[in-house]
Design a protein around this motif. Structure first.
Motif: not given
Length: 102
Positions: A19-22
């Protein structure tokens, strides 16, 4: 889990879609090209063995599914689903009664 950290192998067939937050740290970027080159024959052999074993496992699971489906034809006909549902309802009531007494 407490740290919110996960380390995994994202190589085929374990491909991931972060995900983009990873935050992804590609560990292969830290490996020496020379070390990789020197071990390439063993890497290729290991990968081929892995792929063969994976395919064999998938074939075995497919065979198991076929046998399961065949058996299911027999026991589904003999199964009293209404009785099983009744027993499940009784069991749930008994568990809930036990939980209330605690």
């Amino acid at each position: 889990p407490e740290l919110g950290i996960c380390m995994l192998d994202g190589t085929e067939p374990h491909e991931i879609d972060p995900s983009p937050k990873d935050i992804v740290i590609e560990l292969f970027s830290f490996m020496s090209g020379e070390v990789y080159s020197n071990n390439l024959p063993a890497i290729k052999e290991t990968n081929a063995l892995y792929q063969n074993n994976l395919q064999e496992a998938l074939n075995t699971l497919k065979s198991c599914k076929a046998v399961h489906d065949q058996l299911e034809k027999y026991y589904a006909q003999a199964m009293d689903f209404h009785a099983v549902e009744g027993l499940a309802t009784e069991l749930i009531a008994e568990i809930q009664d036990y939980a209330r007494k605690k």
